[in-house]
Scaffold this active site. Sequence first.
Site, PDB file in Angstrom:
ATOM      1  N   ASP A 187       0.862  -1.190   0.000  1.00  0.00           N
ATOM      2  CA  ASP A 187       0.000   0.000   0.000  1.00  0.00           C
ATOM      3  C   ASP A 187       0.894   1.234   0.000  1.00  0.00           C
ATOM      4  OD1 ASP A 187      -2.987   0.887   0.544  1.00  0.00           O
ATOM      5  OD2 ASP A 187      -1.696   2.170   1.777  1.00  0.00           O
ATOM      6  N   LEU A 188       0.668   2.146  -0.951  1.00  0.00           N
ATOM      7  CA  LEU A 188       1.492   3.343  -1.048  1.00  0.00           C
ATOM      8  C   LEU A 188       1.143   4.298   0.093  1.00  0.00           C
ATOM      9  CD1 LEU A 188       1.343   4.024  -4.905  1.00  0.00           C
ATOM     10  CD2 LEU A 188       2.783   2.410  -3.617  1.00  0.00           C
ATOM     11  N   ASP A 229      -4.508   2.485  -4.614  1.00  0.00           N
ATOM     12  CA  ASP A 229      -3.054   2.503  -4.419  1.00  0.00           C
ATOM     13  C   ASP A 229      -2.582   1.226  -3.739  1.00  0.00           C
ATOM     14  OD1 ASP A 229      -4.207   2.988  -1.965  1.00  0.00           O
ATOM     15  OD2 ASP A 229      -2.761   4.523  -1.360  1.00  0.00           O
TER      16      ASP A 229
END
Length: 282
Positions: free
Chosen positions: A166-167, A209
């Site tokens: 996960d960004l 994301d």
Amino acid sequence: MPRFDVDALVHPAFSIVLGSDGSFVFANINEALCALTGLTKAMVVGRTATEFACAEDAAEFEDNYRRCFASRKVEEYEETTQMPHGRRWWRTTLTPVLDEQGRMVEILGLCTDITARKLAETELHSAAFSDPLTGVGNRRRFDRDLDHAMGRAAATRKPFSIIVADLDRFKSINDRFGHGTGDEVLRQAAQRLRQGMRESDQLARIGGDEFTAIVSAATTGAVAVTMERIQRQFRTTLACGGIAVPLTVSLGAATWAAGISATELLAAADGAMYASKRQAAG
């Protein structure tokens, strides 16, 4: 001598006879098939497939001819061949030709060029399973790959792992630099994730994301090494249209064990990722 004149046919066609040594010899090939393939009569007539086709294609040709001679029945199938005019796909029909005594004297082959259809099918398949922004797999591809991986693991008892990425603070990147830059960040993030994995690992973008990877690492130590390799890819800033964008990623992993479901495995990896994110936030 061949009993069927393929030159009289408008449809792409060829004929095969059985040589005295048991080989399959091309008795003729018509102009329609020559035009599509780039072959000439001089290249084909009186020769076996191994003399003008690549070894892999020739072996498949001869398997099909052998099956037709053995069954004495019409054989129909799809095949792909590499010829002078390039690779093409065909719907081929092999028909046994019998003499007055009922002996099989040759095979008549009719070829329908299905290259356009096959290319369209490939493009459609690719679109159905690829994320259009990043080029990696999409959620549908991930679900299919995970289902296959679960089946293999259950059959072989060889575990695999899922990594969820996960960004961090991606929303703030979008808010600060705009969605165009945000899209470029996602593209570059996918590339960096890919660079941190083995060639055989399967990467997908399953949410805005959020990315997942099905990896061969199957022990705690091997998974840790893989995640460290991924983290190294994010230690330098991203260059997005002249803008330097710092980006970090939170990772979590879970390893398959007998009895676990796909939903449970993904939830475990997701939970580990969020635990890592909370820890990093302090």
